[in-house]
Design an enzyme around this catalytic site. Structure first.
Site, PDB file in Angstrom:
ATOM      1  N   LYS A   1      -8.614  11.012   3.558  1.00 42.05           N
ATOM      2  CA  LYS A   1      -9.727  10.082   3.753  1.00 42.05           C
ATOM      3  C   LYS A   1      -9.294   8.720   3.197  1.00 42.05           C
ATOM      4  CE  LYS A   1     -13.052  12.632   1.731  1.00 42.05           C
ATOM      5  NZ  LYS A   1     -14.453  13.035   1.390  1.00 42.05           N
TER       6      LYS A   1
ATOM      7  N   VAL B   1      -8.503   5.489   1.068  1.00 43.38           N
ATOM      8  CA  VAL B   1      -8.025   5.291  -0.300  1.00 43.38           C
ATOM      9  C   VAL B   1      -8.182   3.842  -0.765  1.00 43.38           C
ATOM     10  CG1 VAL B   1      -5.895   5.179  -1.690  1.00 43.38           C
ATOM     11  CG2 VAL B   1      -6.452   7.258  -0.446  1.00 43.38           C
TER      12      VAL B   1
ATOM     13  N   GLU C   1      -9.787   0.843  -0.359  1.00 43.89           N
ATOM     14  CA  GLU C   1     -10.936   0.049  -0.797  1.00 43.89           C
ATOM     15  C   GLU C   1     -11.896   0.828  -1.680  1.00 43.89           C
ATOM     16  OE1 GLU C   1     -11.273  -1.057   3.400  1.00 43.89           O
ATOM     17  OE2 GLU C   1     -12.044  -2.960   2.686  1.00 43.89           O
TER      18      GLU C   1
ATOM     19  N   THR D   1       0.805  -1.212   0.000  1.00 45.27           N
ATOM     20  CA  THR D   1       0.000   0.000   0.000  1.00 45.27           C
ATOM     21  C   THR D   1       0.846   1.274   0.000  1.00 45.27           C
ATOM     22  OG1 THR D   1      -0.139  -0.623   2.325  1.00 45.27           O
ATOM     23  CG2 THR D   1      -2.133  -0.822   1.034  1.00 45.27           C
TER      24      THR D   1
ATOM     25  N   ALA E   1      -3.551   4.410   6.820  1.00 44.68           N
ATOM     26  CA  ALA E   1      -2.781   5.595   6.412  1.00 44.68           C
ATOM     27  C   ALA E   1      -3.168   6.805   7.267  1.00 44.68           C
ATOM     28  CB  ALA E   1      -3.013   5.893   4.927  1.00 44.68           C
TER      29      ALA E   1
END
Ligand code: MCN
Ligand code: MOS
Length: 764
Positions: free
Chosen positions: A727, A729, A731, A475, A517
């Site tokens: 905000k 990311v 999924e 990720t 994140a």
């Protein structure tokens, strides 16, 4: 045992404004060079190998296991059966409560699905264990199998009360609506299929257990192992610096993990258990099959009056796994009346698990196809009808959005795609033998919030280190945390190294629900600011400091130097200050728990899902948003569907690293294309065996299936959603892809396909 080497950031930079910059992955080089050590590649001395024996019937009881031949096979050390296996304790459920279940038996005589583990063989080598496992003879008393929820005797299942959502009077509003559309939408069983299959090495030293296993949740998995074996949490170390994808499947400890750890304990030797590719379809489950009937009632100008939803998903015999089908239905549009219910249907399958956007994904498939059908029923452009029904606030929670840039996502996507040139009529565009269709769908994913913890160290040479048991499965966690610390400290990003993926480090919650994140940048930011403050204190107050006596509020740290104001010549590199004051490190550990949180709160926060705040807890409703515009080409003679173009407007708030966010978006869109056109677990109706349990027959997209993908970020920093304005990311991007493709196929061909995947057969 040594920690893996900390990952150094390779990109050069001036150290200012690293966060928000498009940078390559910090771990990319190690992976490309083959230096990244994955769990099963750890060389552990004296390691034995375990192989699982799987049930060859779909339901029933094991009445006898003949192990003599296996025991006499070369190199065999141990044959585990339900009789000879250790009994383990039940672990907590994922909310931190008791499951109410008795002892845990990863090898059970009760067979609930084809492929379930019923025995295991441990031998000196993998080959010997494989050979001996084939010699284990299992006798069954077979029972009736319900292979999947399309089976005639599967029944309608049982309602799940907490899944019910309702407001207004939907039945009446629907009955009175001038325009009504009704249809059923279905999605098949889908599998996570990460490229690195599951597996682990388990090693005991007295009552301390070390587990090398790919993990999306180091601390949660450590807790499960600790509870199974009745040892303190601190005695379990889970190591997972690199993960070859998980997509939801690597968040929990699984039966094969218990089997390997048990075998290692019984033998007093490390044991490696590699889950084979076919076993990745039976050792854990992916997304369960779903079906939903949607009824949309609207005015003649397309304004929604009512939504009625009846959903169901299949689950295993022993576990209730809900795939929440109302999640997008009850969020996307301003509708005055809504009623949604959902049933669970128990069938003889492995327990389903999360797969990228569980709930939102199939939920959007239903709703975003249905709204397209409504658009055609009232003769309104599919983009226009979405704007007519635009939700200015959360229709269920009745709270304002923190930010909702969906209108901007529609506008940017439509403009780049050329949507205004779209004829409304199906079958109106053609190129040679191919029908061309343009489809649109929206998607959303919530912003979930759990506290995290991190340590930030400033070292004697002026470099910095970030430490956390958070993970990076491809990720970008390594990279964005280096960027975060660099900015907060005033140190160039290439001088920040990040250590992750080890439960001996500060704690972190699950890298699931696309939350890591936001929460980890917040924790690192806080820890880095604390370390910076201490560094500045040292500069002002230590007698040996070259900057002693400077005012705190006048010192800046830029590019790794402490700079007094208006005296650029006097700048002191951090390393010089550390040397002058005799310090070898400055270190701060911080978390984002509430002040005064108890030790139990802390533990539960990181090892269960209990600490996760819902997106509507607080004054706002927090979500990411997207709009996918997709062109398909359908060969009229052969019925083949090809995705020719994807343009997506994306609102994930502030992007910490636009290059990595784009990779995430591309990856999710690619998975959505696979879901729409290829992926489907095919079940043998006689025994529930998943017959395409390999990557030749369970098809996922290859490069040739993937067209140009354009993603356009329309997000703005959202500080109600997270400390640094981002905000969700990870999924978000898969949500809405399959319905956009189904809608495009309708536009191309005039045929509605309401069951995934869309194949040649669905177009005859
Ligand atoms: N990011 C960003 N700006 C933000 C938020 C995120 O630039 N505001 C970028 C960062 O590079 C960050 C990445 O996006 O590392 C993902 O962030 P986030 O959305 O918080 O997701 P998580 O870190 O929690 O990762 C989990 C998420 C989930 S739940 C699934 S499922 C999934 C996904 O990530 N599985 C993946 N993406 C995956 N990507 C890969 N390569 N492999 C998987 O298994
Ligand atoms: Mo993602 S399915 O929440 O790990």
């Amino acid at each position: 045992m040594t920690l893996h080497e900390p990952i150094k950031h390779g990109d050069s930079s001036d150290g200012t404004g690293a966060l928000g910059r498009a940078m390559s992955r910090a771990d990319g080089g190690a992976k490309v060079r083959g230096e990244a050590v994955y769990a099963l590649e750890n060389r552990i001395a004296d390691c034995a190998h375990a192989v699982m024996v799987q049930a060859t019937v779909g339901a029933g009881r094991v009445i006898r296991i003949e192990t003599d031949a296996a025991m006499g096979s070369p190199g065999v050390l141990l044959v585990l059966t339900p009789e000879t296996a250790m009994t383990l304790n039940a672990a907590i459920d994922h909310m931190g409560g008791s499951t109410g279940e008795g002892p845990y038996a990863p090898l059970s005589v009760n067979v609930a699905y084809h492929g379930q583990q019923v025995a295991a063989v441990v031998a000196e080598s993998l080959e010997q264990a494989t050979e001996a496992a084939a010699r284990v003879v299992v006798r069954y008393e077979e029972a009736h199998v319900v292979p999947d929820f399309d089976a005639p005797d599967a029944g309608a299942g049982d309602p799940v009360e907490p899944a019910t959502v309702a407001w207004g009077d939907a039945d009446t509003a629907y009955a009175e609506a001038p325009v009504r559309v009704e249809a059923m939408y279905e999605t098949p069983r889908e599998y996570n299929v990460p490229i690195e299959p599951h597996g682990l090495i388990a090693e005991w030293h007295a009552d301390r257990l070390t587990i090398y296993e790919p993990s999306q949740w180091i601390d949660g998995m450590a807790r499960m192992y600790a509870e199974w074996f009745g040892i303190p949490f601190e005695n379990v170390r889970v190591v997972s610096p690199y993960i070859g994808g998980g997509f939801g499947s690597k968040a929990f400890s699984l039966p094969h993990g218990a089997i390997a750890a048990m075998a290692a304990k019984m033998l007093g030797r490390p044991v490696k258990l590699a889950v084979t590719r076919p076993q990745t379809f039976t050792a854990y489950g992916g997304r369960p099959a779903t079906r939903q009937t949607l009824k949309l009632g609207a005015t003649r100008d397309g304004k929604l009056q009512a939504i009625l939803q009846e959903g169901a998903n299949e689950t295993s015999i022993e576990h209730a796994s809900l795939e929440p089908l109302a999640s997008v239905t009850a969020l996307m549009y301003a509708v005055p009346h809504l009623a949604s219910r959902q049933n669970l249907v128990r069938v003889n399958t492995v327990r389903p698990g999360p797969l990228r956007a569980p709930g939102e994904n199939p939920s959007a498939f239903g709703l975003e196809c249905a709204i397209d059908e409504l658009a055609y029923a009232v003769g309104i452009d599919p983009l226009a009808i979405r704007l007519v029904n635009y939700a200015e606030e959360d229709p269920q929670a009745k709270k304002p959005w923190s930010t909702r840039r969906l209108r901007e996502a529609f506008a940017a996507g439509a403009e780049a795609f050329g949507w205004d040139r779209r004829p409304m009529e199906p079958r109106a565009m053609r190129q040679g033998r191919e029908l061309v269709g343009w489809g649109l769908a929206a998607g959303t994913y919530p912003v979930r919030r759990t506290p995290g913890e991190a340590t930030v160290r400033i070292l004697a040479d002026g470099s910095a280190e970030v430490l956390s048991s958070a993970i990076d499965m491809g990720t970008g966690t390594y990279t964005i945390l280096a960027q975060t610390a660099a900015d907060a400290l005033g140190i160039p990003v290439e001088r920040v190294s990040v250590k992750l993926g080890d439960s001996s480090l500060p704690r972190a919650p699950v890298a699931g629900g696309s939350q890591l994140a936001n929460l980890m940048t917040a924790a690192v930011h806080k820890a880095a600011l604390a370390a910076r403050e201490e560094l500045i204190g040292l500069a002002m107050n230590a007698p040996q400091s070259p900057l002693a006596g400077t005012q705190a509020n006048t010192l800046a740290i830029v590019d790794g130097e402490l700079r007094p104001p208006r005296q650029p010549g006097e700048a002191v590199p951090i390393a010089v200050l550390m040397a002058a004051t005799g310090r070898d490190r400055i270190e701060a550990t911080r978390d984002n728990l509430a002040e005064g949180a108890s030790a139990e709160d802390r533990f539960d926060t990181f090892t269960s899902l209990a600490g996760m705040r819902s997106p509507t807890d607080g004054d706002h409703s927090l979500h990411s948003w997207c709009a996918h515009f997709i062109e398909v080409r359908v060969d009229e003679d052969f019925g083949t569907v090809r995705v020719a173009r994807v343009v997506s407007g994306m609102d994930s708030g502030r992007l910490y690293n636009p290059k990595l966010a784009r990779s995430q978006w591309n990856g999710g869109i690619i998975m959505g294309i696979g879901q729409a056109l290829l992926e489907e677990g095919i079940v043998d109706p006689r025994n529930g065996h998943v017959i395409n349990s390999n990557l030749a027959d369970y098809m996922i997209p290859t490069n040739a299936d993937i067209p140009a993908i354009q993603t356009i970020s329309v997000g703005v920093p959202d500080f109600a959603a997270s400390t640094l304005g981002g905000k969700a990311v990870g999924e978000l991007p898969i949500v809405g892809v399959a319905p956009a493709i189904a809608n495009a196929v309708f536009h191309a061909t005039g045929k509605r396909v309401r069951r995934l995947p869309i194949t040649m057969a669905s177009l005859v």
